[in-house]
Design a protein around this motif. Structure first.
Motif, PDB file in Angstrom:
ATOM      1  N   VAL A  38     -16.366   3.211 -14.639  1.00  0.00           N
ATOM      2  CA  VAL A  38     -15.860   3.570 -13.313  1.00  0.00           C
ATOM      3  C   VAL A  38     -15.067   2.461 -12.628  1.00  0.00           C
ATOM      4  O   VAL A  38     -14.298   2.733 -11.715  1.00  0.00           O
ATOM      5  CB  VAL A  38     -16.995   4.031 -12.361  1.00  0.00           C
ATOM      6  CG1 VAL A  38     -17.669   5.277 -12.873  1.00  0.00           C
ATOM      7  CG2 VAL A  38     -17.999   2.935 -12.127  1.00  0.00           C
ATOM      8  N   THR A  39     -15.236   1.205 -13.059  1.00  0.00           N
ATOM      9  CA  THR A  39     -14.587   0.112 -12.325  1.00  0.00           C
ATOM     10  C   THR A  39     -13.067   0.233 -12.325  1.00  0.00           C
ATOM     11  O   THR A  39     -12.426  -0.029 -11.318  1.00  0.00           O
ATOM     12  CB  THR A  39     -14.988  -1.260 -12.893  1.00  0.00           C
ATOM     13  OG1 THR A  39     -14.702  -1.309 -14.298  1.00  0.00           O
ATOM     14  CG2 THR A  39     -16.458  -1.539 -12.660  1.00  0.00           C
ATOM     15  N   LYS A  40     -12.483   0.654 -13.440  1.00  0.00           N
ATOM     16  CA  LYS A  40     -11.024   0.797 -13.505  1.00  0.00           C
ATOM     17  C   LYS A  40     -10.550   1.849 -12.512  1.00  0.00           C
ATOM     18  O   LYS A  40      -9.562   1.648 -11.805  1.00  0.00           O
ATOM     19  CB  LYS A  40     -10.594   1.187 -14.919  1.00  0.00           C
ATOM     20  CG  LYS A  40      -9.123   1.548 -15.030  1.00  0.00           C
ATOM     21  CD  LYS A  40      -8.689   1.873 -16.439  1.00  0.00           C
ATOM     22  CE  LYS A  40      -9.549   2.912 -17.081  1.00  0.00           C
ATOM     23  NZ  LYS A  40      -9.180   3.208 -18.461  1.00  0.00           N
ATOM     24  N   TRP A  41     -11.267   2.961 -12.436  1.00  0.00           N
ATOM     25  CA  TRP A  41     -10.841   4.050 -11.554  1.00  0.00           C
ATOM     26  C   TRP A  41     -10.992   3.655 -10.091  1.00  0.00           C
ATOM     27  O   TRP A  41     -10.129   3.986  -9.266  1.00  0.00           O
ATOM     28  CB  TRP A  41     -11.627   5.313 -11.888  1.00  0.00           C
ATOM     29  CG  TRP A  41     -11.404   5.724 -13.292  1.00  0.00           C
ATOM     30  CD1 TRP A  41     -12.298   5.667 -14.324  1.00  0.00           C
ATOM     31  CD2 TRP A  41     -10.169   6.176 -13.856  1.00  0.00           C
ATOM     32  NE1 TRP A  41     -11.704   6.067 -15.483  1.00  0.00           N
ATOM     33  CE2 TRP A  41     -10.392   6.394 -15.230  1.00  0.00           C
ATOM     34  CE3 TRP A  41      -8.904   6.423 -13.347  1.00  0.00           C
ATOM     35  CZ2 TRP A  41      -9.411   6.856 -16.088  1.00  0.00           C
ATOM     36  CZ3 TRP A  41      -7.915   6.885 -14.208  1.00  0.00           C
ATOM     37  CH2 TRP A  41      -8.171   7.094 -15.554  1.00  0.00           C
ATOM     38  N   ILE A  42     -12.064   2.970  -9.753  1.00  0.00           N
ATOM     39  CA  ILE A  42     -12.217   2.482  -8.385  1.00  0.00           C
ATOM     40  C   ILE A  42     -11.087   1.518  -8.060  1.00  0.00           C
ATOM     41  O   ILE A  42     -10.462   1.602  -7.003  1.00  0.00           O
ATOM     42  CB  ILE A  42     -13.593   1.806  -8.189  1.00  0.00           C
ATOM     43  CG1 ILE A  42     -14.710   2.836  -8.286  1.00  0.00           C
ATOM     44  CG2 ILE A  42     -13.645   1.067  -6.850  1.00  0.00           C
ATOM     45  CD1 ILE A  42     -16.107   2.243  -8.291  1.00  0.00           C
ATOM     46  N   HIS A  43     -10.788   0.614  -8.976  1.00  0.00           N
ATOM     47  CA  HIS A  43      -9.753  -0.385  -8.766  1.00  0.00           C
ATOM     48  C   HIS A  43      -8.374   0.265  -8.607  1.00  0.00           C
ATOM     49  O   HIS A  43      -7.605  -0.090  -7.707  1.00  0.00           O
ATOM     50  CB  HIS A  43      -9.764  -1.377  -9.920  1.00  0.00           C
ATOM     51  CG  HIS A  43      -9.041  -2.634  -9.649  1.00  0.00           C
ATOM     52  ND1 HIS A  43      -8.446  -3.364 -10.635  1.00  0.00           N
ATOM     53  CD2 HIS A  43      -8.794  -3.308  -8.495  1.00  0.00           C
ATOM     54  CE1 HIS A  43      -7.879  -4.426 -10.110  1.00  0.00           C
ATOM     55  NE2 HIS A  43      -8.078  -4.411  -8.816  1.00  0.00           N
ATOM     56  N   LEU A  44      -8.046   1.222  -9.478  1.00  0.00           N
ATOM     57  CA  LEU A  44      -6.746   1.884  -9.390  1.00  0.00           C
ATOM     58  C   LEU A  44      -6.610   2.738  -8.133  1.00  0.00           C
ATOM     59  O   LEU A  44      -5.527   2.872  -7.575  1.00  0.00           O
ATOM     60  CB  LEU A  44      -6.505   2.753 -10.635  1.00  0.00           C
ATOM     61  CG  LEU A  44      -6.220   2.000 -11.931  1.00  0.00           C
ATOM     62  CD1 LEU A  44      -6.202   2.955 -13.113  1.00  0.00           C
ATOM     63  CD2 LEU A  44      -4.911   1.229 -11.847  1.00  0.00           C
ATOM     64  N   THR A  45      -7.696   3.316  -7.690  1.00  0.00           N
ATOM     65  CA  THR A  45      -7.664   4.192  -6.517  1.00  0.00           C
ATOM     66  C   THR A  45      -7.727   3.423  -5.202  1.00  0.00           C
ATOM     67  O   THR A  45      -7.027   3.748  -4.252  1.00  0.00           O
ATOM     68  CB  THR A  45      -8.838   5.192  -6.566  1.00  0.00           C
ATOM     69  OG1 THR A  45      -8.799   5.886  -7.804  1.00  0.00           O
ATOM     70  CG2 THR A  45      -8.749   6.192  -5.435  1.00  0.00           C
ATOM     71  N   HIS A  46      -8.571   2.385  -5.140  1.00  0.00           N
ATOM     72  CA  HIS A  46      -8.837   1.694  -3.878  1.00  0.00           C
ATOM     73  C   HIS A  46      -8.411   0.230  -3.858  1.00  0.00           C
ATOM     74  O   HIS A  46      -8.607  -0.434  -2.837  1.00  0.00           O
ATOM     75  CB  HIS A  46     -10.330   1.777  -3.547  1.00  0.00           C
ATOM     76  CG  HIS A  46     -10.812   3.175  -3.334  1.00  0.00           C
ATOM     77  ND1 HIS A  46     -10.560   3.880  -2.182  1.00  0.00           N
ATOM     78  CD2 HIS A  46     -11.525   4.004  -4.133  1.00  0.00           C
ATOM     79  CE1 HIS A  46     -11.102   5.082  -2.277  1.00  0.00           C
ATOM     80  NE2 HIS A  46     -11.692   5.181  -3.450  1.00  0.00           N
ATOM     81  N   GLY A  47      -7.897  -0.276  -4.968  1.00  0.00           N
ATOM     82  CA  GLY A  47      -7.443  -1.662  -5.015  1.00  0.00           C
ATOM     83  C   GLY A  47      -8.587  -2.658  -5.042  1.00  0.00           C
ATOM     84  O   GLY A  47      -9.759  -2.299  -5.170  1.00  0.00           O
ATOM     85  N   ASP A  48      -8.208  -3.929  -4.885  1.00  0.00           N
ATOM     86  CA  ASP A  48      -9.201  -5.005  -4.922  1.00  0.00           C
ATOM     87  C   ASP A  48     -10.246  -4.856  -3.824  1.00  0.00           C
ATOM     88  O   ASP A  48     -11.440  -5.043  -4.055  1.00  0.00           O
ATOM     89  CB  ASP A  48      -8.523  -6.367  -4.773  1.00  0.00           C
ATOM     90  CG  ASP A  48      -7.675  -6.751  -5.978  1.00  0.00           C
ATOM     91  OD1 ASP A  48      -7.824  -6.129  -7.049  1.00  0.00           O
ATOM     92  OD2 ASP A  48      -6.872  -7.682  -5.837  1.00  0.00           O
ATOM     93  N   ALA A  49      -9.795  -4.505  -2.626  1.00  0.00           N
ATOM     94  CA  ALA A  49     -10.724  -4.382  -1.491  1.00  0.00           C
ATOM     95  C   ALA A  49     -11.760  -3.292  -1.752  1.00  0.00           C
ATOM     96  O   ALA A  49     -12.950  -3.468  -1.464  1.00  0.00           O
ATOM     97  CB  ALA A  49      -9.961  -4.096  -0.206  1.00  0.00           C
ATOM     98  N   GLY A  50     -11.343  -2.169  -2.307  1.00  0.00           N
ATOM     99  CA  GLY A  50     -12.265  -1.083  -2.601  1.00  0.00           C
ATOM    100  C   GLY A  50     -13.259  -1.455  -3.685  1.00  0.00           C
ATOM    101  O   GLY A  50     -14.439  -1.090  -3.621  1.00  0.00           O
ATOM    102  N   LEU A  51     -12.798  -2.183  -4.680  1.00  0.00           N
ATOM    103  CA  LEU A  51     -13.692  -2.617  -5.754  1.00  0.00           C
ATOM    104  C   LEU A  51     -14.758  -3.570  -5.204  1.00  0.00           C
ATOM    105  O   LEU A  51     -15.944  -3.429  -5.492  1.00  0.00           O
ATOM    106  CB  LEU A  51     -12.886  -3.284  -6.864  1.00  0.00           C
ATOM    107  CG  LEU A  51     -13.595  -3.557  -8.171  1.00  0.00           C
ATOM    108  CD1 LEU A  51     -14.177  -2.290  -8.781  1.00  0.00           C
ATOM    109  CD2 LEU A  51     -12.640  -4.222  -9.152  1.00  0.00           C
ATOM    110  N   LYS A  52     -14.332  -4.504  -4.362  1.00  0.00           N
ATOM    111  CA  LYS A  52     -15.287  -5.432  -3.749  1.00  0.00           C
ATOM    112  C   LYS A  52     -16.280  -4.693  -2.852  1.00  0.00           C
ATOM    113  O   LYS A  52     -17.478  -4.984  -2.848  1.00  0.00           O
ATOM    114  CB  LYS A  52     -14.545  -6.493  -2.941  1.00  0.00           C
ATOM    115  CG  LYS A  52     -13.783  -7.473  -3.799  1.00  0.00           C
ATOM    116  CD  LYS A  52     -12.985  -8.426  -2.936  1.00  0.00           C
ATOM    117  CE  LYS A  52     -12.102  -9.336  -3.770  1.00  0.00           C
ATOM    118  NZ  LYS A  52     -11.280 -10.213  -2.919  1.00  0.00           N
TER     119      LYS A  52
END
Length: 98
Positions: A38-52
């Motif tokens: 899921v980390t790639k999808w969170i990152h692509l959808t929400h960027g660095d801020a969303g992943l953090k």
């Protein structure tokens, strides 16, 4: 031999809080969070801020001594999916938490 868990929740939907303020309402409730692919999808959808923000949410959801089982995704896999970002807003994430 597989271990059978009798209590778990399957969280579906957009796991990433919309703001840091939303994190303040998060409480400790799980012993284990299983986050696979899921980390790639969170990152692509929400960027660095969303992943953090999603990692901060996971940290806040874990009880003391809790475990996060995370499957990190390689940078090479991003190349194959980078053109799908227009569709990503309809992607839902699923986490299994115990």
């Amino acid at each position: 031999m597989l271990h059978s868990f009798s209590v778990y929740d399957l969280l579906q939907g957009d796991y990433v809080p919309s703001s840091d303020a939303d994190l303040s309402r998060q409480c400790e409730e799980y012993d284990v969070i299983l986050a696979l692919s899921v980390t790639k999808w969170i990152h692509l959808t929400h960027g660095d801020a969303g992943l953090k923000r999603s990692f901060r949410r996971m940290f806040r959801q874990l009880r003391p001594g809790g475990k996060l089982v995370l499957e990190a995704q390689s940078w090479a896999s991003y190349k194959r999916k980078k053109k799908l970002t227009v569709c990503l807003h309809t992607v839902h994430f699923a986490f299994i938490v115990f």
